[in-house]
Scaffold this active site. Structure first.
Site: not given
Length: 651
Positions: A284, A326, A395, A520
């Protein structure tokens, strides 16, 4: 000379290695270490070679790799060997993924195991579970504020549950993908708590400053990730009376990779989860790993060195494990996260194709493929032994990170075009049926990203609420059209849970004080399994979407030109409403598939003479793999219905 130095150091390390390590069977480990240590030493020296404790840290690095190798189960070691032999295994067209929250898709990890047959029914054989490591009870950025890197959050299960799940998935030839948050920890992590006590060892794990002088210098060039909800990049901590770098949220403390101890800790975390059965690790926020005064602190050269070093070390201990980068960055930057080698991915084997995703949403909004065609032309080629992760939704929010040059080349003005896209996807534009929400909207600049489920963004929510049958039909066609793109483009398609049954926006997040400020969560649903059961009932939305996807996935797995070996050729057909490309077998000229996609709400035509590499065809010489029928052709002109596509093969 340099190689002699590295091998001399390696010999010294091996001579000093501790008895609990050297007494083990490390045959494969030593072979891989010897093959990779020259590169490992070079990278480690570039990052940390000016430190007095360099040799000691190098010793710790090798011992960390060795200990995790010793802990690796024989079954996983054998899988490593098999994947080393078949090193292009992940480029095969058989892989189809789905990303999900374990306690959103199911109750928890144990319940997920009982739903594995659902994935197999659809054709999904790679499951990416969103963050499941221990995190605080309150705000945790959807699990990306980790308070313990080696424990599963008890809200989703236990380590035993995960190991059981991974074993069952392996028995079904399914891949497990997991998140490792590299850039930061929760402020409740043990390291942060020790730093708060004034422990100098752990203060050096983070960026902390007594005054605003250095933070203010950083702020001059750093960007804001969440300007509305988390402005600035530093947070004052009362306990230590220091400013802490917090690029994402004030409860997420950025790790200091200038410190080799941090690198070794995080390498140990990566190898730990590889040993729990993860086949793929999503790293990430990799673009943020290195902080430097006078820069944006994104995409720095040292961040790439860190990733290269992580990859080389993982190749020694767990070479069968893949990395996903990511890195949601500009198209010119994203391919660098594969590594800048001619063939082999030296950093991450997989990267998110965020540009393709955003271009698809532009095509939905404009009802043409003008910018899509231009943007794909500008997307740099990937390495041969690397692949894209192609997705429609995930997501996270939808960012409009197109290159301004491509927008201008397509005949638009960048700022006004982005404004149009925001208005369209949030339903503010006249005649738009989209029901997205603006995310991280900057009132000053008008910039915004977009939240919302796939079904709500393409108009299904509007259609159901108003009873508009035509809008419902078109929204289902768009859902299938968008997925046809990620299934045929080249790379690993990644579905998002709930999209396969047309899940709408979920407003219940507004009732949760820890989620209500982050919209989100509107597209992070709890799956309604009653709704999912309708996939077996003809003439329902759930049936049409699920079975339409299932059919496409089945076909994809049968067609070897959909594997990913840079075997795609964009075809310019002169019709801005169409997106056309050729997938081919480099060894067999006639083994190819022509993908033709119509993003317009009206039928379009394609003169097959414009597809020069395909020649001239009459009715009956082309076959659509998707419909299993011959397409409509009149006088060598192919007719493509609205919001539809063909996967054409020569008969």
């Amino acid at each position: 000379m340099y190689e002699q130095i590295s091998h001399s150091l390696l010999n010294d390390i091996l001579n000093r290695i501790k008895p609990d390590i050297y007494q083990k069977d490390l045959r494969h480990f030593y072979t891989r270490l010897g093959a990779n240590f020259y590169a490992i030493h070079g990278l480690f020296a570039k990052l940390y070679g000016n430190r007095e404790d360099f040799d000691l840290q190098a010793q710790r690095l090798v011992e960390t790799m060795a200990r995790q190798y010793i802990k690796r189960e024989d079954e996983l070691k054998q899988l490593d060997i098999e994947r080393e032999r078949d090193y292009n295994w992940f480029l095969n067209q058989k892989w189809v993924g789905m990303a999900l929250y374990a306690n959103g898709f199911a109750d928890d990890l144990k319940d997920m195991q009982s739903h594995l047959s659902y994935f197999q029914e659809l054709g999904v054989n790679m499951v990416h579970i969103m963050p499941i490591m221990e995190c605080p009870e309150g705000q945790s950025d959807g699990g990306y504020a980790v308070s313990n890197f080696r424990e599963i959050d008890n809200r989703v299960g236990s380590l035993e549950d995960l190991r059981s799940l991974s074993e069952e998935m392996r028995s079904r030839d399914m891949l497990l993908a997991m998140d490792v948050v590299l850039n930061h920890t929760s402020d409740e992590h043990e390291w942060a708590e020790k730093a708060r006590t004034g422990d100098s060892t752990y203060l050096e794990y983070y960026y902390t400053f007594e005054s605003r002088n250095i933070p203010d210098m950083f702020e001059q060039s750093m960007l804001e990730v969440f300007p509305e909800t988390a402005p600035g990049n530093f947070t004052w901590d009362e306990k230590i009376q220091r400013w802490v770098m917090t690029v994402f949220n004030n409860y997420q403390w950025d790790l200091n990779y200038n410190n080799p101890a941090v690198f070794i800790e995080m390498l140990d975390v990566i190898l730990y989860w590889a040993n729990q059965g993860a086949d793929i690790l999503r790293l990430d926020a990799v673009a943020f790993l290195w902080k430097k005064l006078g820069s944006t602190c994104q995409n720095e050269h040292e961040a790439h060195l860190i990733l290269q070093l992580l990859k080389d070390c993982c190749q020694v201990t767990a070479p069968g494990v893949l990395f996903i980068a990511e890195a949601i960055v500009a198209p010119s930057e994203v391919t660098k996260y594969f590594g800048e080698d001619a063939v082999i991915a030296k950093e991450c084997e997989i990267a998110y194709n965020a540009t393709f995703m955003a271009l698809l949403w532009d095509a939905v909004a404009t009802k043409n493929a003008n910018l899509l065609n231009q943007g794909i032309k500008s997307l740099p080629n990937k390495l041969e032994r690397a692949t894209w992760l192609n997705y429609v939704r995930c997501h996270d929010d939808i960012g409009l990170g197109f290159d301004d040059k491509d927008i201008i080349q397509s005949g638009y003005e960048p700022q006004s075009h982005r404004r149009f896209l925001i208005d369209y996807l949030t339903g503010r534009f006249e005649n738009s049926f989209a029901r997205g929400l603006p995310f991280a909207e900057n009132i000053k600049t008008g910039d915004s990203r977009i939240s919302g489920s796939l079904a709500s963004l393409v108009g299904l929510q509007y259609a159901i609420e108003t009873g508009d049958v035509d809008a419902q039909e078109n929204s289902v066609k768009l859902i299938l059209l968008l997925h046809s793109m990620i299934l045929s483009f080249g790379g690993i398609p990644l579905l998002y849970y709930g999209d396969e049954i047309g899940t709408l926006n979920d407003d219940t997040y507004l009732d949760d004080p820890d989620k209500m400020d982050d919209n989100r969560w509107v597209h992070r649903p709890n799956i309604d399994w009653g709704k999912a059961e309708k996939r077996h009932t003809p003439c329902t939305v759930e049936y049409d979407i699920f079975n339409g996807l299932k059919k496409m996935i089945t076909i994809r797995k049968e067609i070897n030109v959909f594997s990913d070996f840079n075997n795609r050729e964009l075809v310019d057909v002169g019709n801005p409403n169409l997106f056309v490309f050729n997938r081919f077998n480099p060894q067999k000229f006639h083994d190819r598939v022509l993908v033709v996609t119509n993003f317009n709400d009206q039928p379009q035509k394609l003169d097959l003479e414009d597809v020069a590499s395909w020649g001239t065809y009459k009715q009956g010489q082309l076959f659509d793999l998707h419909t299993r029928q011959k397409p409509e052709i009149f006088n060598n002109t192919l007719v493509i219905p609205s919001f539809s596509f063909y996967w054409l093969r020569e008969m």
